[in-house]
Design an enzyme around this catalytic site. Sequence first.
Site, PDB file in Angstrom:
ATOM      1  N   CYS A  67       0.811  -1.235   0.000  1.00 25.57           N
ATOM      2  CA  CYS A  67       0.000   0.000   0.000  1.00 25.57           C
ATOM      3  C   CYS A  67       0.837   1.275   0.000  1.00 25.57           C
ATOM      4  CB  CYS A  67      -0.952  -0.002   1.192  1.00 25.57           C
ATOM      5  SG  CYS A  67      -2.098  -1.384   1.144  1.00 25.57           S
ATOM      6  N   HIS A  70      -3.415   7.227   2.501  1.00 23.61           N
ATOM      7  CA  HIS A  70      -3.793   5.916   1.989  1.00 23.61           C
ATOM      8  C   HIS A  70      -5.193   5.587   2.507  1.00 23.61           C
ATOM      9  CE1 HIS A  70      -3.968   1.819   0.917  1.00 23.61           C
ATOM     10  NE2 HIS A  70      -3.790   1.352   2.136  1.00 23.61           N
ATOM     11  N   ASN A  74     -10.080  -0.193  -0.231  1.00 18.93           N
ATOM     12  CA  ASN A  74      -8.615  -0.095  -0.219  1.00 18.93           C
ATOM     13  C   ASN A  74      -8.069  -0.623  -1.547  1.00 18.93           C
ATOM     14  OD1 ASN A  74      -5.867  -0.386   0.188  1.00 18.93           O
ATOM     15  ND2 ASN A  74      -6.048  -1.338   2.200  1.00 18.93           N
TER      16      ASN A  74
HETATM   17  O1  UT7 Z   1      -3.725  -1.140   3.627  1.00 19.91           O
HETATM   18  C1  UT7 Z   1      -2.916  -1.801   4.542  1.00 19.91           C
HETATM   19  C2  UT7 Z   1      -3.365  -1.585   5.832  1.00 19.91           C
HETATM   20  N1  UT7 Z   1      -4.595  -2.283   6.136  1.00 19.91           N
HETATM   21  C3  UT7 Z   1      -5.310  -1.778   7.069  1.00 19.91           C
HETATM   22  O2  UT7 Z   1      -4.970  -0.721   7.526  1.00 19.91           O
HETATM   23  C4  UT7 Z   1      -6.474  -2.545   7.635  1.00 19.91           C
HETATM   24  C5  UT7 Z   1      -6.383  -2.417   9.118  1.00 19.91           C
HETATM   25  N2  UT7 Z   1      -7.392  -3.083   9.875  1.00 19.91           N
HETATM   26  C6  UT7 Z   1      -8.684  -2.688   9.894  1.00 19.91           C
HETATM   27  O3  UT7 Z   1      -9.088  -1.839   9.145  1.00 19.91           O
HETATM   28  C7  UT7 Z   1      -9.567  -3.270  10.952  1.00 19.91           C
HETATM   29  O4  UT7 Z   1      -8.785  -3.992  11.877  1.00 19.91           O
HETATM   30  C8  UT7 Z   1     -10.669  -4.212  10.405  1.00 19.91           C
HETATM   31  C9  UT7 Z   1     -11.704  -3.401   9.653  1.00 19.91           C
HETATM   32  C10 UT7 Z   1     -10.053  -5.262   9.511  1.00 19.91           C
HETATM   33  C11 UT7 Z   1     -11.368  -4.898  11.581  1.00 19.91           C
HETATM   34  O5  UT7 Z   1     -11.889  -3.955  12.473  1.00 19.91           O
HETATM   35  P1  UT7 Z   1     -11.597  -4.073  14.049  1.00 19.91           P
HETATM   36  O6  UT7 Z   1     -12.390  -3.035  14.689  1.00 19.91           O
HETATM   37  O7  UT7 Z   1     -10.112  -4.030  14.225  1.00 19.91           O
HETATM   38  O8  UT7 Z   1     -12.184  -5.466  14.393  1.00 19.91           O
HETATM   39  P2  UT7 Z   1     -11.435  -6.760  14.972  1.00 19.91           P
HETATM   40  O9  UT7 Z   1     -10.464  -7.309  13.980  1.00 19.91           O
HETATM   41  O10 UT7 Z   1     -10.930  -6.468  16.347  1.00 19.91           O
HETATM   42  O11 UT7 Z   1     -12.659  -7.728  15.069  1.00 19.91           O
HETATM   43  C12 UT7 Z   1     -13.797  -7.428  15.877  1.00 19.91           C
HETATM   44  C13 UT7 Z   1     -14.868  -8.430  15.557  1.00 19.91           C
HETATM   45  C14 UT7 Z   1     -14.357  -9.867  15.524  1.00 19.91           C
HETATM   46  O12 UT7 Z   1     -15.343 -10.696  16.084  1.00 19.91           O
HETATM   47  P3  UT7 Z   1     -15.183 -11.285  17.556  1.00 19.91           P
HETATM   48  O13 UT7 Z   1     -13.911 -12.078  17.517  1.00 19.91           O
HETATM   49  O14 UT7 Z   1     -15.114 -10.088  18.442  1.00 19.91           O
HETATM   50  O15 UT7 Z   1     -16.416 -12.113  17.715  1.00 19.91           O
HETATM   51  C15 UT7 Z   1     -14.246 -10.148  14.045  1.00 19.91           C
HETATM   52  O16 UT7 Z   1     -14.382 -11.524  13.745  1.00 19.91           O
HETATM   53  O17 UT7 Z   1     -15.401  -8.162  14.255  1.00 19.91           O
HETATM   54  C16 UT7 Z   1     -15.428  -9.371  13.520  1.00 19.91           C
HETATM   55  N3  UT7 Z   1     -15.348  -9.072  12.105  1.00 19.91           N
HETATM   56  C17 UT7 Z   1     -16.431  -8.877  11.347  1.00 19.91           C
HETATM   57  N4  UT7 Z   1     -17.745  -8.881  11.648  1.00 19.91           N
HETATM   58  C18 UT7 Z   1     -18.607  -8.644  10.646  1.00 19.91           C
HETATM   59  C19 UT7 Z   1     -14.240  -8.940  11.333  1.00 19.91           C
HETATM   60  N5  UT7 Z   1     -14.601  -8.674  10.058  1.00 19.91           N
HETATM   61  C20 UT7 Z   1     -15.964  -8.641  10.052  1.00 19.91           C
HETATM   62  C21 UT7 Z   1     -16.917  -8.393   9.040  1.00 19.91           C
HETATM   63  N6  UT7 Z   1     -18.228  -8.404   9.397  1.00 19.91           N
HETATM   64  N7  UT7 Z   1     -16.567  -8.146   7.764  1.00 19.91           N
END
Ligand code: UT7
Length: 322
Positions: free
Chosen positions: A113, A249, A279
């Site tokens: 990225c 980004h 993204n």
């Molecule tokens: O370009 C390179 C850089 N990339 C990035 O910068 C991406 C960085 N990461 C993110 O944007 C975020 O971490 C995400 C959007 C991927 C996830 O958001 P988060 O607030 O960090 O959530 P998390 O990973 O802590 O997950 C929270 C919950 C989990 O469920 P449990 O374990 O609490 O039951 C995940 O399984 O959200 C769940 N989850 C989803 N739920 C519904 C993860 N993806 C999804 C989804 N729909 N698509």
Amino acid sequence: MTFSRIAGTGGYLPERVMHNKEFEKLVDTSDEWIRERTGIKRRHLAADNETTSDMGLAAARKAIDAADVAVSDIDLIIVATTTPDKVFPSTACIVQRRLKLHTIPAFDIHAACSGFIYGLDVANRFIRTGGATNALVIGSETYSRIIDWSDRGTCVLFGDGAGAMVLTAAGEPGIMSTHIHADGAFEEALHVPAGISSGYDAIRTESAFIQMKGHEVFKKAVSTMGSIAKETLSANNVDKHDIAWLIPHQANLRIIKAAAKKLDLPMDRVVVTVDEHANTSSASIPLALDVAIRDGRIKRGELLLFEAFGAGFTWGSVLVRY
Ligand code: UT7
């Protein structure tokens, strides 16, 4: 003294638009969750026969038009991509052939990225040292090919597209500074494990798709976007209030808002396209920049800050007087 300045930009998005709702049929997610946690509403997806060079070429032609230079004036091509058309030759060589250019240097940069920022850093150095006069820098990605459509933690996050820029020699900046960094210690936080030397057979297994420790990446992205801004401002002796536009980004609206807050910038001075494009990796900054130039928000003479963070980890910034 020779500097480089932005002569023109271009963007390209594939025709097919995929809305969040469509993911509800594929994985356990909802439009509401995706909007709230990422800011994404939809993304564009390349057609089955559409490649990274197709999209990059389309964006490049628009950038060359906007720069008001002849194609034959381009004397360097850099393509930032992690999703090349072929293992080799480089996508830059394919774009060069399709532009009917010969002999000028053309190569790809692989910095995920942060690729476009790396590309600008290199092109700027070429121009400043007399190695090029009109550099074409492209960020183009077809992430839909490396998405695991059954992984809700990653599949909702990415889109396809391309952005391009013609960087041209000038008597004054233009590009005021570039900063690029990497830390390979985080290799496995965000990666596609399959490769060539590590076992080409894996290319058709689950290893061939994006794997991410989302929360770890998120936290590091927020802190790094803050530190790179600080480093850039202090290197240029520029006050954060002098920044007219932040073009970050586009990975997650929450990361973008945190970056804006650290700069004390209201969100109406931040270019946001993650809602429409998701993204697009190395294409995200040039695409966002092109949108805001073409809709008249960004004007000549304004001070712009580009910031990127991605797999590697890699990160970087460009401060530029447009
Ligand atoms: O370009 C390179 C850089 N990339 C990035 O910068 C991406 C960085 N990461 C993110 O944007 C975020 O971490 C995400 C959007 C991927 C996830 O958001 P988060 O607030 O960090 O959530 P998390 O990973 O802590 O997950 C929270 C919950 C989990 O469920 P449990 O374990 O609490 O039951 C995940 O399984 O959200 C769940 N989850 C989803 N739920 C519904 C993860 N993806 C999804 C989804 N729909 N698509």
